[in-house]
Design a protein around this motif. Structure first.
Motif, short mmCIF file in Angstrom:
data_model
loop_
_atom_site.label_atom_id
_atom_site.label_comp_id
_atom_site.label_asym_id
_atom_site.label_seq_id
_atom_site.Cartn_x
_atom_site.Cartn_y
_atom_site.Cartn_z
N MET A 152 97.55 111.40 63.78
CA MET A 152 98.21 111.45 62.48
C MET A 152 97.64 110.39 61.55
O MET A 152 97.52 109.22 61.95
CB MET A 152 99.72 111.25 62.63
CG MET A 152 100.46 111.12 61.32
SD MET A 152 102.23 110.92 61.53
CE MET A 152 102.69 112.59 62.01
N LEU A 153 97.29 110.77 60.33
CA LEU A 153 96.81 109.82 59.35
C LEU A 153 97.96 108.96 58.84
O LEU A 153 99.07 109.46 58.61
CB LEU A 153 96.14 110.54 58.19
CG LEU A 153 94.87 111.33 58.51
CD1 LEU A 153 94.40 112.08 57.27
CD2 LEU A 153 93.77 110.42 59.04
N VAL A 154 97.68 107.68 58.64
CA VAL A 154 98.74 106.80 58.17
C VAL A 154 99.22 107.22 56.78
O VAL A 154 100.42 107.09 56.47
CB VAL A 154 98.25 105.32 58.17
CG1 VAL A 154 97.15 105.10 57.15
CG2 VAL A 154 99.42 104.38 57.93
N GLU A 155 98.33 107.77 55.97
CA GLU A 155 98.75 108.24 54.64
C GLU A 155 99.80 109.35 54.75
O GLU A 155 100.76 109.38 53.96
CB GLU A 155 97.53 108.74 53.86
CG GLU A 155 96.53 107.66 53.49
CD GLU A 155 95.53 107.38 54.61
OE1 GLU A 155 95.66 108.01 55.69
OE2 GLU A 155 94.64 106.54 54.42
N ASP A 156 99.60 110.25 55.71
CA ASP A 156 100.58 111.33 55.91
C ASP A 156 101.90 110.77 56.42
O ASP A 156 102.98 111.24 56.02
CB ASP A 156 100.03 112.35 56.90
CG ASP A 156 98.81 113.09 56.36
OD1 ASP A 156 98.67 113.18 55.13
OD2 ASP A 156 98.00 113.56 57.18
N ALA A 157 101.83 109.80 57.32
CA ALA A 157 103.05 109.19 57.86
C ALA A 157 103.84 108.49 56.76
O ALA A 157 105.07 108.62 56.68
CB ALA A 157 102.69 108.20 58.97
N ILE A 158 103.14 107.78 55.90
CA ILE A 158 103.81 107.09 54.80
C ILE A 158 104.47 108.09 53.86
O ILE A 158 105.61 107.91 53.41
CB ILE A 158 102.82 106.18 54.04
CG1 ILE A 158 102.43 104.99 54.93
CG2 ILE A 158 103.42 105.68 52.73
CD1 ILE A 158 101.32 104.13 54.36
N ALA A 159 103.76 109.18 53.57
CA ALA A 159 104.33 110.21 52.69
C ALA A 159 105.59 110.81 53.31
O ALA A 159 106.57 111.07 52.59
CB ALA A 159 103.28 111.30 52.45
N ALA A 168 97.54 106.23 72.47
CA ALA A 168 96.42 105.80 71.63
C ALA A 168 96.70 106.10 70.16
O ALA A 168 96.47 105.26 69.28
CB ALA A 168 95.14 106.47 72.09
N ASN A 169 97.21 107.29 69.88
CA ASN A 169 97.50 107.66 68.50
C ASN A 169 98.67 106.86 67.93
O ASN A 169 98.70 106.53 66.75
CB ASN A 169 97.80 109.15 68.40
CG ASN A 169 96.55 110.01 68.59
OD1 ASN A 169 95.43 109.53 68.41
ND2 ASN A 169 96.73 111.26 68.97
N ARG A 170 99.62 106.56 68.80
CA ARG A 170 100.77 105.77 68.35
C ARG A 170 100.35 104.35 68.00
O ARG A 170 100.79 103.78 67.00
CB ARG A 170 101.84 105.75 69.44
CG ARG A 170 103.12 105.07 69.01
CD ARG A 170 104.33 105.53 69.77
NE ARG A 170 104.09 105.90 71.13
CZ ARG A 170 104.57 105.24 72.21
NH1 ARG A 170 105.28 104.15 72.03
NH2 ARG A 170 104.36 105.68 73.41
N ALA A 223 99.30 100.35 63.87
CA ALA A 223 98.39 99.40 63.21
C ALA A 223 98.25 99.73 61.73
O ALA A 223 98.25 98.83 60.87
CB ALA A 223 97.03 99.41 63.91
N GLY A 224 98.14 101.02 61.41
CA GLY A 224 98.02 101.41 60.02
C GLY A 224 99.27 101.13 59.20
O GLY A 224 99.19 100.67 58.06
N LEU A 225 100.43 101.39 59.79
CA LEU A 225 101.68 101.10 59.10
C LEU A 225 101.86 99.61 58.87
O LEU A 225 102.35 99.18 57.81
CB LEU A 225 102.87 101.66 59.90
CG LEU A 225 103.03 103.18 59.89
CD1 LEU A 225 104.07 103.61 60.91
CD2 LEU A 225 103.41 103.67 58.49
N TRP A 226 101.45 98.81 59.84
CA TRP A 226 101.53 97.36 59.66
C TRP A 226 100.61 96.92 58.52
O TRP A 226 100.99 96.11 57.67
CB TRP A 226 101.17 96.63 60.95
CG TRP A 226 101.37 95.15 60.84
CD1 TRP A 226 100.44 94.22 60.47
CD2 TRP A 226 102.58 94.42 61.08
NE1 TRP A 226 100.99 92.96 60.47
CE2 TRP A 226 102.30 93.07 60.84
CE3 TRP A 226 103.86 94.80 61.48
CZ2 TRP A 226 103.28 92.08 60.99
CZ3 TRP A 226 104.83 93.81 61.62
CH2 TRP A 226 104.53 92.46 61.37
#
Length: 229
Positions: A1-8, A54-56, A61-64
């Motif tokens: 999952m891309l961090v941009e998608d998670a943030i959205a 691994a994806n988590r 890391a991206g969310l941080w």
């Protein structure tokens, strides 16, 4: 999952006006998304179930790195569970890496909850934590106490958990002369919680190190202990 998608996905749950109130309350300059804790809990739980380790870790890391208040809390929640299989070493290392970035109590507390689970999974990690009281970073020093606070609250700890308790008390003793109010409050909370389960040990700590604490911290730490004549 891309961090941009998670943030959205997270920002879909914004509560109007909440972000401004959070910014005023925390007084730390960063992005606030105006999210509630249940939203963060539910989304982190879903991602823990759906994503590979691994994806988590990559998402955490991206969310941080987003440096958003809720992004960092959600990152930590992705690593907050009793067991991480097949191995939680990468999660433990990631939490340690983040410590130097912590700049407020709310994020520190959430990180320490995750860290407590990782320490519980491998008690030898207390050896790495023994260096934290010497850290130049305030919240790393505080984490040495906050992450071990559950051991102060144990009613009948076994030998291994008693050893962790004593190592944590060593950290508290080392930090007793720290001038920071945040550290003094953390020590007071630790000893107060210990006094509710092991008043003799709490009193012994104060007898040995209480004179190094500020008056307010010493008073707060001892408020459940019998008053001496």
């Amino acid at each position: 999952m891309l961090v941009e998608d998670a943030i959205a996905m997270l920002q879909l749950h914004e509560v109007p006006g909440k972000a401004a109130k959070m910014r005023a309350y925390y007084k730390v300059e960063r992005a606030y998304w105006g999210l509630t804790t249940p939203v963060l809990d539910d989304q982190a739980r879903q991602w823990r179930q759906e994503l590979s380790l691994a994806n988590r870790l990559q998402l955490a890391a991206g969310l941080w790195e987003s440096n958003a208040h809720e992004g960092r809390i959600c990152a930590v929640k992705l690593l907050t569970q009793a067991r991480i299989r097949p191995d939680d070493c990468a999660a433990w290392q990631l939490l340690q890496t983040w410590l130097a970035d912590v700049d407020c109590a709310a994020i520190c507390d959430h990180l320490c909850l995750a860290g407590h689970r990782r320490l519980s999974a491998d008690l030898t990690r207390i050896d790495e934590m023994s260096k934290w009281p010497q850290s130049p970073y305030l919240w790393t020093r505080r984490a040495a106490l906050a992450m071990t606070l559950p051991w102060a609250k144990m009613r009948d700890p076994n030998a291994a958990n008693l050893a962790i308790r004593e190592r944590a008390l060593d950290c508290a003793a080392e930090l007793a002369e720290d001038p920071s109010k945040i550290i003094q409050q953390a020590i007071a909370e630790w000893i107060y919680e210990l006094s509710r389960k092991s008043p003799e040990r709490a009193q012994a700590f104060l007898d040995a190190h209480g004179n190094k604490l500020r008056n307010a911290a010493r008073k707060d730490a001892s408020r459940k202990l019998p008053t001496r004549a």
